[in-house]
Scaffold this active site. Structure first.
Site, PDB file in Angstrom:
ATOM      1  N   GLU A 148       0.817  -1.211   0.000  1.00 31.03           N
ATOM      2  CA  GLU A 148       0.000   0.000   0.000  1.00 31.03           C
ATOM      3  C   GLU A 148       0.853   1.264   0.000  1.00 31.03           C
ATOM      4  O   GLU A 148       1.623   1.484   0.931  1.00 31.03           O
ATOM      5  CB  GLU A 148      -0.903   0.016   1.239  1.00 31.03           C
ATOM      6  CG  GLU A 148      -1.751   1.264   1.348  1.00 31.03           C
ATOM      7  CD  GLU A 148      -2.576   1.328   2.624  1.00 31.03           C
ATOM      8  OE1 GLU A 148      -3.530   2.117   2.671  1.00 31.03           O
ATOM      9  OE2 GLU A 148      -2.250   0.583   3.576  1.00 31.03           O
ATOM     10  N   GLU A 246     -11.568   2.073   6.304  1.00 27.66           N
ATOM     11  CA  GLU A 246     -10.439   2.472   7.148  1.00 27.66           C
ATOM     12  C   GLU A 246     -10.496   3.982   7.377  1.00 27.66           C
ATOM     13  O   GLU A 246      -9.672   4.747   6.890  1.00 27.66           O
ATOM     14  CB  GLU A 246      -9.105   2.074   6.498  1.00 27.66           C
ATOM     15  CG  GLU A 246      -7.938   2.182   7.481  1.00 27.66           C
ATOM     16  CD  GLU A 246      -6.611   1.801   6.864  1.00 27.66           C
ATOM     17  OE1 GLU A 246      -5.906   0.976   7.473  1.00 27.66           O
ATOM     18  OE2 GLU A 246      -6.274   2.318   5.791  1.00 27.66           O
TER      19      GLU A 246
END
Length: 267
Positions: A148, A246
């Site tokens: 990520e 998130e």
């Protein structure tokens, strides 16, 4: 054909105001209607989390690689850190073992920090080498790994900090079970131009996460992104796995979940 979106509660961020342990958050997510969760490696409570997952029947869609919370250098991962290769292998083995227990097929291979004065070439070499090891171990367990790109405002000094860098590393590793984790919040901070960036890197993406920009709240809070449009783009993208929520609740997790129905979805 547009794909229906399904949402997983990221337990690094959601239900933290109500529960200190990951196991308790798993139960709260289930009680709130979530059918899936994303979790950090639950150091010190793996057995309790396994029990909570089995009791609720909830899906664990993503597990983060184990961290060394006692080290400033390694608290955001070890995958790119020269000299920590032995620790990385140990953390990888532990995380895969836990993932098997909760039937999770996807692990986020956190990169770690590039400190001031660190040589990026050394970190890139370590990162690439460790990702090749991870790809082999994950393949043997029929799992995939994701990496990520994270923006500097969220994690200053994070090594993996651009989509171009991620694409280059994934190309160098050459493993079909390593993918890109596209967090729309980080993508907007890093590059903007969400639609075109997703289009450019579509073939590499293996996971999505969401939050509004700039304050990382629920997607229906006022901010830089129109999530009605973003969600439509994700549906047309063809992604059929879980989308990780998130974000930092603006008030409380439960109160903030009204965004799901407001934007036309269900948990």
């Amino acid at each position: 054909m547009a794909t229906a979106l399904k949402f997983a509660a990221n337990l690094n961020f959601l239900f933290t105001e109500r529960a200190a342990t990951i196991a308790e958050r798993v139960r709260l997510a289930h009680q709130s209607g979530f059918r899936a969760v994303e979790i950090p490696y639950p150091e010190g409570e793996t057995g309790a989390v396994v029990d909570a997952v089995r009791e609720t029947g909830i899906v664990v869609s993503l597990v983060n690689l184990a961290f060394d919370k006692t080290s400033d250098q390694l608290r955001f991962g070890s995958t790119s850190v020269p000299g920590a290769e032995g620790l990385f292998r140990k953390q990888l083995e532990s995380t895969i073992g836990f993932a098997k227990q909760v039937n999770c097929g996807k692990i986020h291979l956190t990169a770690g920090l590039l400190p001031p004065g660190g040589r990026e070439s050394d970190y890139t070499a370590t990162y690439t080498s460790n990702l090749k090891i991870a790809a082999d171990s994950l393949k043997a367990s029929e799992m995939i790994g994701v990496i990520e790109p994270i923006n500097k405002y969220a994690v200053p000094g994070y090594f993996m900090n651009s989509y171009a860098k991620a694409a280059n590393v994934l190309g160098a590793v050459g493993a079909d079970n390593l993918k890109l984790l596209a967090d729309i919040y980080h993508l907007q901070h890093l590059h903007g131009n969400v639609s075109k960036t997703l289009e450019e890197y579509k073939s590499l993406i293996g996971h999505f996460q969401i939050a509004q920009v700039p304050h990382r709240h629920e997607p229906d809070v006022a901010g830089e992104l129109d999530y009605g449009y973003v969600f439509k783009a994700l549906q047309e993208f063809g992604y059929s796995d879980w989308v990780g929520c998130e974000y930092k609740p603006k008030t409380t997790t439960t109160e903030g979940l009204s965004w799901v129905a407001r934007l036309g979805f269900a948990l």
